[in-house]
Write a protein that holds these residues in place. Structure first.
Motif, short mmCIF file in Angstrom:
data_model
loop_
_atom_site.label_atom_id
_atom_site.label_comp_id
_atom_site.label_asym_id
_atom_site.label_seq_id
_atom_site.Cartn_x
_atom_site.Cartn_y
_atom_site.Cartn_z
N GLN A 34 45.42 39.62 31.32
CA GLN A 34 45.42 40.12 32.68
C GLN A 34 46.71 39.76 33.40
O GLN A 34 47.29 40.57 34.12
N SER A 35 47.16 38.51 33.20
CA SER A 35 48.35 38.07 33.91
C SER A 35 49.60 38.80 33.43
O SER A 35 50.61 38.81 34.12
N GLN A 36 49.53 39.39 32.24
CA GLN A 36 50.68 40.10 31.68
C GLN A 36 50.57 41.61 31.86
O GLN A 36 51.31 42.36 31.22
N ALA A 37 49.65 42.07 32.71
CA ALA A 37 49.47 43.51 32.91
C ALA A 37 50.77 44.15 33.39
O ALA A 37 51.51 43.59 34.19
N VAL A 38 51.02 45.35 32.88
CA VAL A 38 52.22 46.10 33.26
C VAL A 38 51.93 46.88 34.54
O VAL A 38 50.96 47.63 34.61
N VAL A 39 52.77 46.69 35.54
CA VAL A 39 52.65 47.42 36.80
C VAL A 39 53.80 48.42 36.87
O VAL A 39 54.96 48.07 36.64
N HIS A 40 53.46 49.67 37.19
CA HIS A 40 54.48 50.69 37.34
C HIS A 40 54.71 50.95 38.83
O HIS A 40 53.78 50.91 39.64
N TYR A 41 55.95 51.22 39.18
CA TYR A 41 56.36 51.45 40.57
C TYR A 41 56.84 52.88 40.66
O TYR A 41 57.91 53.23 40.17
N ARG A 42 56.05 53.73 41.33
CA ARG A 42 56.27 55.16 41.26
C ARG A 42 56.33 55.78 42.65
O ARG A 42 55.94 55.16 43.65
N THR A 43 56.79 57.00 42.70
CA THR A 43 56.76 57.78 43.94
C THR A 43 56.22 59.17 43.64
O THR A 43 56.38 59.69 42.53
N ALA A 44 55.59 59.74 44.64
CA ALA A 44 55.12 61.12 44.57
C ALA A 44 55.48 61.80 45.89
O ALA A 44 55.43 61.16 46.95
N GLU A 45 55.85 63.05 45.83
CA GLU A 45 56.18 63.78 47.05
C GLU A 45 54.92 64.42 47.61
O GLU A 45 54.26 65.23 46.96
N GLY A 57 46.93 49.52 34.88
CA GLY A 57 45.63 49.61 34.23
C GLY A 57 45.41 50.90 33.50
O GLY A 57 46.21 51.84 33.58
N PRO A 58 44.31 50.98 32.76
CA PRO A 58 44.02 52.17 31.95
C PRO A 58 43.74 53.39 32.81
O PRO A 58 43.01 53.31 33.80
N LYS A 59 44.33 54.51 32.43
CA LYS A 59 44.17 55.74 33.20
C LYS A 59 42.72 56.20 33.28
O LYS A 59 42.32 56.87 34.23
N ASN A 79 49.90 40.19 43.72
CA ASN A 79 49.31 39.17 42.86
C ASN A 79 47.92 39.55 42.37
O ASN A 79 47.48 39.09 41.32
N LEU A 80 47.22 40.38 43.13
CA LEU A 80 45.87 40.81 42.75
C LEU A 80 45.90 41.87 41.67
O LEU A 80 45.05 41.86 40.76
N ILE A 81 46.85 42.78 41.74
CA ILE A 81 46.86 43.93 40.83
C ILE A 81 46.78 43.52 39.35
O ILE A 81 45.94 44.05 38.60
N PRO A 82 47.60 42.57 38.88
CA PRO A 82 47.52 42.23 37.45
C PRO A 82 46.18 41.62 37.04
O PRO A 82 45.82 41.67 35.86
N LEU A 83 45.44 41.05 37.99
CA LEU A 83 44.16 40.42 37.68
C LEU A 83 43.03 41.44 37.55
O LEU A 83 41.94 41.09 37.12
N LEU A 84 43.30 42.68 37.91
CA LEU A 84 42.30 43.75 37.80
C LEU A 84 42.66 44.77 36.73
O LEU A 84 41.80 45.51 36.26
N ALA A 85 43.93 44.80 36.34
CA ALA A 85 44.46 45.95 35.59
C ALA A 85 44.11 45.96 34.11
O ALA A 85 44.44 46.92 33.42
N ASP A 86 43.44 44.93 33.61
CA ASP A 86 43.02 45.00 32.20
C ASP A 86 41.93 46.04 32.00
O ASP A 86 41.84 46.70 30.98
N LYS A 87 41.09 46.22 33.03
CA LYS A 87 39.93 47.11 32.93
C LYS A 87 39.97 48.26 33.93
O LYS A 87 39.45 49.34 33.67
#
Length: 325
Positions: A34-45, A57-59, A79-87
């Motif tokens: 969980q602590s190593q979850a990959v976070v992507h930083y994106r933009t949408a118009e 996290g998984p799509k 800090n919260l995002i990686p703790l949720l992103a495994d599931k």
């Protein structure tokens, strides 16, 4: 034979340096993942505006939509995002005028809660989120609840952290000059609100009422204030403060949504918050009697000093109430 002996010696040596993990260590592996979850930083118009969002996290996982407050951005969830992103499929947008999203001139873009909710709605729809649990905090509460009125069938759960939907939550003296501005949007009532976007107040929001102020990184108010100090951003914030009053007439509709839909709800509230005090937390139980309530010895941005308490509560709630909902 000589090569075999050398191979055995190397293998033995490596085993001594990298022994087989113990059962306890293996059981810790998910937390490490969980602590190593990959976070992507994106933009949408969206409607010609570049909207920044953090995604992890998984799509195909259950969606958790994180809606930030004032004067911050999705940075508050870093800090919260990686703790949720495994599931969980986590999406945390910055509203226009906040964080890394575009900040159009306030005379060319409508900085209202209705418009911000519309932008968020179009973003999550574009991302294919057909159902989601909403974590709502501060401004995120009326933005999220406006989404709920528009798409009640999409809401699989609520996590409420110092986010108001009841008149009891607006009795703090903090709101007195803002209420004056709601009643009369003149310059003489707008100018006194300039103090609310100064460094002293930004720092106050992060430090006042915290159980352990030494756990609060100064990076928070330095980061937020740098964005508040951008040319034109003060007017954006004052427009939003002025429009907050538009949410109050919708409180009965928000409450009707709670009663009708009964979404699984977790309330985690910093009791020392002078902006959204504890008095705003308990009325939720009138309409959501099964809500789980945890009042924390913290302030406005409770995630900054109580993440170690809040994250397990949030994970447990999501695992029990949302995955199957």
């Amino acid at each position: 034979m000589r090569r075999l002996l050398i191979s055995l010696m190397v293998a033995t040596s490596l085993t001594s340096y990298f022994p087989t993990p113990t059962l306890a260590q293996q059981n810790q592996a998910p937390g490490f993942a969980q602590s190593q979850a990959v976070v992507h930083y994106r933009t949408a118009e969206i409607d010609g505006v570049k909207v920044f969002y953090r995604e992890a996290g998984p799509k195909d996982g259950p969606v958790v939509l994180l809606l930030h407050g004032f004067p911050t951005s999705s940075h508050m969830f870093r800090n919260l995002i990686p703790l949720l992103a495994d599931k969980y499929h986590v999406i945390a947008p910055d509203y226009p005028g906040y964080g890394q999203s575009d900040a159009p001139d306030h005379e060319k873009f409508s900085y209202t809660f209705a418009n911000q909710a519309e932008i968020v709605d179009k973003l999550v729809t574009k991302l294919g989120a057909e159902r989601y649990t909403m974590y709502v905090m501060d401004y995120g509460a009326p933005i999220g609840y406006r989404l709920a009125l528009k798409h009640p069938e999409r809401v699989s759960g609520l996590i409420v952290q110092n986010g108001n939907a009841y008149s009891e939550g607006l009795q703090s003296p903090f709101w007195d000059p803002i209420k004056v501005y709601w009643a009369d949007r003149s310059k003489k009532n707008r100018d006194p609100l300039n103090v609310l976007v100064t460094l002293d107040i930004t720092k106050f929001q992060y430090t006042d009422g915290m159980g352990d102020v030494e756990r609060i990184s100064p990076d928070n108010w330095v980061h937020d204030q740098a964005l508040l100090d951008r040319p034109g951003n003060r007017d954006i914030q004052l427009d939003m403060l002025g429009d907050y009053g538009s949410n109050v007439p919708l409180y009965p509709q928000f409450q009707a949504f709670f009663r009708a839909q009964q979404p699984p709800t977790l309330i985690v509230w910093g009791k020392n918050d002078k902006i959204f005090p504890e008095a705003g937390a308990h009325p939720y139980l009138r309409d959501l009697p099964k809500a789980e309530v945890h009042i924390l010895d913290s302030g406005h941005f409770a995630l900054e000093d109580k993440l170690d308490e809040m994250a397990p509560l949030i994970r447990d709630f999501l695992d029990r109430k949302v995955v199957t909902n």
